[in-house]
Design an enzyme around this catalytic site. Sequence first.
Site, PDB file in Angstrom:
ATOM      1  N   LYS A  94       8.159  -0.957   6.227  1.00 52.17           N
ATOM      2  CA  LYS A  94       7.941   0.344   5.592  1.00 52.17           C
ATOM      3  C   LYS A  94       9.150   0.631   4.719  1.00 52.17           C
ATOM      4  CE  LYS A  94       9.288   2.411   9.987  1.00 52.17           C
ATOM      5  NZ  LYS A  94       8.749   3.090  11.150  1.00 52.17           N
ATOM      6  N   ARG A 116      -2.034   6.199  18.042  1.00 55.44           N
ATOM      7  CA  ARG A 116      -1.248   4.981  17.960  1.00 55.44           C
ATOM      8  C   ARG A 116      -0.872   4.436  19.327  1.00 55.44           C
ATOM      9  NH1 ARG A 116       4.530   4.664  14.974  1.00 55.44           N
ATOM     10  NH2 ARG A 116       5.289   4.129  17.043  1.00 55.44           N
ATOM     11  N   GLU A 125       0.880  -1.173   0.000  1.00 55.90           N
ATOM     12  CA  GLU A 125       0.000   0.000   0.000  1.00 55.90           C
ATOM     13  C   GLU A 125       0.910   1.213   0.000  1.00 55.90           C
ATOM     14  OE1 GLU A 125      -1.434  -0.327   3.891  1.00 55.90           O
ATOM     15  OE2 GLU A 125      -2.210  -2.352   3.590  1.00 55.90           O
ATOM     16  N   ARG A 163      -1.294   8.030  12.273  1.00 59.76           N
ATOM     17  CA  ARG A 163      -1.934   6.727  12.410  1.00 59.76           C
ATOM     18  C   ARG A 163      -3.016   6.795  13.493  1.00 59.76           C
ATOM     19  NH1 ARG A 163       0.783   1.123  12.546  1.00 59.76           N
ATOM     20  NH2 ARG A 163      -1.034  -0.256  12.384  1.00 59.76           N
ATOM     21  N   LYS A 178       2.440   4.416   1.677  1.00 63.31           N
ATOM     22  CA  LYS A 178       2.652   4.871   3.056  1.00 63.31           C
ATOM     23  C   LYS A 178       2.269   6.343   3.097  1.00 63.31           C
ATOM     24  CE  LYS A 178       6.105   5.210   6.744  1.00 63.31           C
ATOM     25  NZ  LYS A 178       5.055   5.741   7.566  1.00 63.31           N
ATOM     26  N   GLU A 236      -5.082   5.979   8.505  1.00 64.71           N
ATOM     27  CA  GLU A 236      -4.263   7.183   8.558  1.00 64.71           C
ATOM     28  C   GLU A 236      -5.158   8.421   8.530  1.00 64.71           C
ATOM     29  OE1 GLU A 236      -1.192   6.123   8.677  1.00 64.71           O
ATOM     30  OE2 GLU A 236       0.051   7.916   8.514  1.00 64.71           O
TER      31      GLU A 236
END
Lengths: 412, 622
Positions: free
Chosen positions: B468, B314, B287, B294, B289, B339
């Site tokens: 990531k 988060r 996906e 978050r 980033k 997000e």
Amino acid sequence: MVCCIGRLTWSPATGRAPQDRATLTGSVITAAPSADADAYIPAMALTCTDILTQTPQGLCCPIGGFHIDPVRPVERALITHGHSDHARAGHGAVLATRETLAIMAERYGEGFAGSAEAARLGEERRIGEVTVRFVPAGHVLGSAQIVIEAGGCRIVVSGDYKREPDPTCLAFELVPCDVFITEATFGLPVFRHPEARSEVQKLLESVALFPERAHLVGVYALGKAQRVMALIREAGYDRPIYLHGALERLTELYKSEGVDLGETPKATGARKSELGGAIVLAPPSATQDLWSRRLPDPVTAFASGWMRVRARARQKGVELPLVISDHADWEDLCRTIAETGAGEVWVTHGQEDALVHWCRTQGLEARPLHMLGYGDEEEGDLGASSRPEHPPDAESRDRGEADPAEDSLEGA
Amino acid sequence: MNRFTALLDRLAYEPRRNAKLRLMADYFAHTPDPERGWALAAMTGVLSFRYAKPGLIRGLAEERMDPTLFYLSWDYVGDLSETVALMWPAAPSSSPLAGEVARPQAGSEGGRGAELEIDATASSTPAPPTRLGLRPSPPSPPGGGEYAPGIGHNTPPPHVPTLSEVVHGLSTASKSDLPALVAGWLDVLDETARWALLKLITGELRIGVSARLAKTAVANLGDIPPDEVEHIWHGLEPPYEELFAWVERRGPRPESRDPAPFRPPMLSHPLEEEDLAKLDAAHFMAEWKWDGIRLQAVCGRRPDGRLVRRIYSRTGEDVSRAFPDLVEALEFEGALDGELLILREDRVQSFNVLQQRLNRRSVTPKLVAEYPAHLRVYDILAEGEEDLRALPLVERRRRLEGLVAQLANPRIDLSPLVPFSSWDELAAARRDPAAAGAGEDAAAIEGCMVKRADSSYVPGRPKGLWFKWKRDPHLVDAVLMYAARGSGKRSSFYSDYTFGVWRGGEEGEELVPVGKAYFGFTDEELQRLDRYVRNHTMNRFGPVREVEYGKDKGLVLEVAFEGLQRSSRHKSGVAMRFPRVHRIRWDKPPREADRIEALERILARGEAEVYPLKEQAKGAAS
């Protein structure tokens, strides 16, 4: 009395100036090429800055023709104590206490200076236009304050000092004076050293609590190591205290000077099992080094005035901080300044700003000297670098206790 | 307070996680309610007092101590609570020693004449100085006493408040009574307890214990999986008597009265290019980033049928109040991971724009209208009563797509998958997201998330499942100009570096500061930099040192940063996002450092294409 090696001569204690003024001034010019060189004026009208000035080499007495604890080689140096930032090799002639000279010889070899003469504590001697006297500073073995008098003005250069009793050296002696030149390693009110004995007690309690673990105590090689051992002995602990190799020679020197430190075998020679429950002393850099892996599940301790500040302890991965310092804490700095009765205070190195501020609130003249070289140029040994057990030179063996400018973990 | 203090003190010096857990579990096991519950609240950051704030401590400090000395000390120690704890002067009447040495407080005392009773013989048994109002060190108790940290560590006072009393007092005292109350405690507590008390007030314990670790310690008391505690946590309130009763098998499992609990998020590891060779692209999904915040959006029904909607950060903080517009859109039952972004006309705005919304204290209708919150979701943790976390990602994704479609709310959309069949293909997409399907939203993309298709949702940062893969940063060679001491762990190091690049000035070439970096280097490099600063200091301005710099002298730092924006607050006119020291160029002569034009080019490019959408944002906002 007169020691004459090379070109330079120290006058006998009773003495006249050994050199005529022209020679003397000449040597000052070479040693201190600063504006102060022509500041010479007749003795009757002396002010303290005529007696003592600051040059790139350090504190300089132009009318005596010498420097005190110079950071670069000079013709003549008076040395307060043996820590490597105060006592450097390569001067023409050195005057210091017998113990300090022995320490310098141990670290730099016999040829550490062109000539060396021992100053006897309390004894006055004439050097150039000034009278000089060495007085105990209570910092480490052989440490001394240097008292300079001329034209009715008395200046005390304290070097590094502490007021707390120390079984390994003579106690600080207070000398009333007009100008007091002090360090400020712990020159902030957050620094209040506890009694060293109670800190050692903390160590011994931890040893009793974890009999299977080694207690690895980071200590500076000169002074702190021996003081901590002496305090441990005072507390009645009589098992061997194991040493990192870098601590051995100076410890032997202390012993030969009559300081009883008991049995101090080398840690490297011991079996791992033998070190469970043992106290092991090592230079600060070794406590997080590969070297420490030889110890069974060590509790890392560090004996230093910096341990007052948590962040300092955590930076070094210290689990058992021991606030033991060979420097005066804030209260003792203030108390000492007050007790000398000095109207003027110069602060050499450390936390100058706070101490100068305090002096001014007390109505005292005060100025920071911002002296570079005391610690500032020394290598930080905050622990990450690994250092061989037998480093090639004394410089790397013990970085002395001088706290570099304000913050490295050196010294203290 | 004593036990709690001792716990904090030991935790602060204990580096090992497992030992920390043992210390906490031991404390919980041997401390009665409600003391231990308040301690747990303190360690999980739950305690917050209306009036007892750091400002109160500063006020007290300035009142009791010489402000200059206080600020110099604070600068040095780097921690307000610790500074005050170490410096706090004895109350005139509280010390048994005070009577003997009582003299007026120092700071206020005038000339030196009277107090300078010089007595050279007194050096061995000196009268303690009291001019600063600082208490002399008391004789240590025979035998060393308890784990007495040392001096200025006063002898244990006769009346030590319990932690419960302290918490109660801090919560209930009126604003005007509070200073005297806290000062009174500081007078009777020893140095370590003062530190603990002040830490409670500032709310930052800094003992290396996360909320998660503290909860784990509680779970360990009863061999309960830490996630179980996490799951019911948000329905509990201090002092947590029910929780302790449950883990000690004395009571039932506290009901998760909160129908919308927080679930600890799954985190990723950075992906290095060399890792790719070891991974099979066929096992992974990707996906974008997103460069946002978050969040976890959770909804559930209470017994009375009402829908409870929550937005968690988060770290599990309930931030619902900051996003009323988004909360309104949460018309589902379950838990979504996604997000937070700002969308305008379907375009994702840059992080700079998002920050405008985050930085506001009060959420006004105007703010909500100008900076509409949007949730771009990429995972589902629960649907209705059903916990989906054990399902493979590919399965969860299917459920997520279904839920989002059903929601049909423009504020909540799916984070699209980035199709790829080889790592090279994904690398190309990462290099140019616009061409790979992100279109104009490419500006808010900071790389790719690469996730194993079969991964369950595992709280924490499990290895080998999620990665990531961030965009490469911009780099610039700059010259070190100023250094300041860090705080906390780095309080003794010159660790904050201001650096500059060349530009043509009125008097020829000059360095202009463009940013400040305080990480990116190793501990060893930090030591070397620190030493460099000390040895090349030209000027001191309080805690800041100016170092030597010029064409032929000085130190070049290769600085990495994520983006640039124009700034009127900086002399250079630009501000960097997320700057850090990438490399230290001990070898590079400063004359070869970059010029401001290099940054201008990045800025221009960024404004046109990638990062800093500041200008467009401004345009859009006005």
